[in-house]
Design an enzyme around this catalytic site. Structure first.
Site, mmCIF file in Angstrom:
data_model
loop_
_atom_site.group_PDB
_atom_site.id
_atom_site.type_symbol
_atom_site.label_atom_id
_atom_site.label_comp_id
_atom_site.label_asym_id
_atom_site.label_seq_id
_atom_site.Cartn_x
_atom_site.Cartn_y
_atom_site.Cartn_z
ATOM 1 N N CYS A 271 0.804 -1.233 0.000
ATOM 2 C CA CYS A 271 0.000 0.000 0.000
ATOM 3 C C CYS A 271 0.835 1.280 0.000
ATOM 4 O O CYS A 271 0.835 2.017 -0.978
ATOM 5 C CB CYS A 271 -0.930 -0.011 1.206
ATOM 6 N N ILE A 272 1.534 1.539 1.099
ATOM 7 C CA ILE A 272 2.148 2.866 1.280
ATOM 8 C C ILE A 272 3.193 3.186 0.192
ATOM 9 O O ILE A 272 3.236 4.318 -0.286
ATOM 10 C CB ILE A 272 2.767 3.014 2.701
#
Ligand SMILES: NC(=O)c1ccc[n+]([C@@H]2O[C@H](COP(=O)([O-])OP(=O)(O)OC[C@H]3O[C@@H](n4cnc5c(N)ncnc54)[C@H](O)[C@@H]3O)[C@@H](O)[C@H]2O)c1
Length: 431
Positions: A271-272
């Site tokens: 994600c990040i």
């Protein structure tokens, strides 16, 4: 009331989840707990076979939670997309990685959507959950589904709802993380919210699919940029001889206007490091350069190099060249207490140390083996490897590690996570 709404309310709707990974399986379990019959579809036969025995391959879903649901016939899995013809609702939870060129790879969403398009029937609710750039649901999915001749908001319903699950978080899981949902039309939003409200504690309807898509990108971009800020602060503090961890802990005592983020060896996970790049890609098309994102990406990308420099300097201080030294990585997962190594900074540190001629080993109770750049490594016994190593690097601060023993065995420890906060020993080098 429409037929679909009635089926959702009395839980007779046949719920489908496409993509049975970290996001899709927990969601399928929550729908089954709420009383729906759930069919999961995945392209990996091995996952489908394991799931149909009731065994879980996702750490956050214990087998003793999954097995009774499978035994009772509440959850089934298949690789056969023809089941879509029998589904009333479909949640798409497939991967959204980046291509080598750092452009969004939409092929997984595209392929799942094509399977749906072939079998779309009146009275279906489709919700995309995969993280993606704003506009995907409206610009890419809607035209595909309308090829069927069915009308959105009337014959079928289309929503986007970002998944916010945080693997390994014991307090917040799929059921109690508020669920944002936005539809193409108000009727779509209403139908999407109705479905989630049967299984999840809080539903937050928003005005459009693009708002819902942007919510997820704001959340993850916020994290990425703030991590970039503290990583830069960590580099500054190192030059100035200041303990960055002490600075952040003291700043966090401010009861308003400050939220602590912590430096580390680099970003990891699905994600990040990836989601903000979906936003900057789309924003470029709209004529705006996402400068904060680009800068944070650069700084966060420097962290594995910074860590390796710290290792080299620590070895130099004891008159050992990095070339030929034994370096042991403590942890390989991208964050604490999980088994996920996707984009893990441990892999970059391994690669960079090998480039400088170090002999690298690792221990991780959650990651028995790991492959990167054509090389494969197996996890080894921590204390034995630490005693043999010239330097240890704490990459992941798993709770399971025996830190007092590590300090006893190791000659030098570069601690990138402040895992040894409570210990004071000259062999500890903090980030
Ligand atoms: N992992 C997280 O913590 C997390 C959190 C929030 C959002 N997300 C987002 O959710 C989405 C899914 O992520 P994940 O971590 O669950 O990925 P994952 O890789 O764990 O699971 C995805 C599953 O989809 C399957 N799949 C791929 N193509 C398919 C297709 N065409 N049809 C059916 N199945 C297919 C894969 O085999 C896999 O089992 C991504 O967009 C991700 O960014 C992930």
């Amino acid at each position: 009331m429409s037929n679909l709404a009635a089926k959702i309310k009395d839980h007779s709707a046949h719920v489908g989840v496409i993509g049975l990974g970290y996001v899709g399986l927990p969601l399928a379990v929550e729908f089954a707990h709420a009383g729906f019959n759930v069919t999961g579809i995945d392209v990996q036969q091995s996952k489908v076979d394991i799931l149909n025995t009731g065994e879980s391959y996702i750490q956050d879903i214990p087998t003793d939670v999954l097995k009774p649901l499978v035994k009772a016939g509440k959850i089934k899995a298949t690789t056969d997309f023809s089941v879509i013809a029998d589904l009333d609702t479909i949640n798409i939870c497939v991967p959204t990685p980046l291509r080598k060129t750092k452009d969004p790879d939409m092929s997984f969403i595209d392929s799942a959507a094509r399977e749906i398009t072939q079998r779309l029937h009146p009275g279906t609710l489709i919700t995309l959950e995969s993280t993606t750039y704003p506009g995907t649901t409206h610009e890419m999915l809607l035209p595909m589904f309308e090829e069927s001749g069915l009308k959105v908001g009337k014959d079928f319903f289309l929503c986007f709802s970002p998944e916010r699950v945080d693997p390994g978080n014991p307090k917040f899981q799929t059921r109690n993380i508020p669920k944002v949902v936005g539809g193409i039309t108000p009727a779509c939003t209403e139908m999407g919210a109705l479905l989630y409200s049967q299984a999840l504690e809080t539903v937050v309807p928003v005005g459009s699919t693009s708002v819902a898509e942007m919510v997820k990108l704001l959340e993850n971009t916020f994290r990425m940029i703030n991590i970039g800020l503290v990583n830069e602060l960590a580099m500054m503090c190192q030059r100035m001889g200041i303990n960055v961890w002490e600075v952040i802990d003291a700043a966090a005592t401010k009861p308003f206007g400050f939220m602590p983020f912590y430096p580390g060896p680099g970003l990891g996970g699905h994600c990040i490091p990836i989601d903000p790049i979906y936003l900057s890609w789309k924003s470029k098309q709209a004529g705006i350069e996402a400068r904060f994102i680009d800068l944070a990406q650069y700084i966060n990308g420097q962290m594995p190099h910074f860590v390796v420099d710290r290792v080299q300097n620590a070895l130099n201080d004891v008159s050992k060249p990095v070339k030929g030294s034994k370096v042991h990585l403590v942890g390989m997962a991208y964050k604490r207490d999980i088994d996920d190594v996707r984009e893990s900074p441990g892999l970059d540190i391994w690669h960079l140390l090998r480039q400088r001629g170090a002999d690298v080993t690792y221990s991780d109770p959650y990651v028995p083996t790991v492959s990167f750049d054509g090389a494969k490594m197996a996890s080894t016994d921590l204390n034995k490897a630490a005693a043999e190593a010239d330097c240890c690097v704490i990459v992941t601060d798993h709770v399971k590690f025996d830190y007092p023993s590590l300090i006893k065995s190791a000659k030098l420890i570069v601690d990138t996570r402040n895992a040894l906060k409570k210990f004071d020993d000259p062999k500890i080098i903090r980030l």
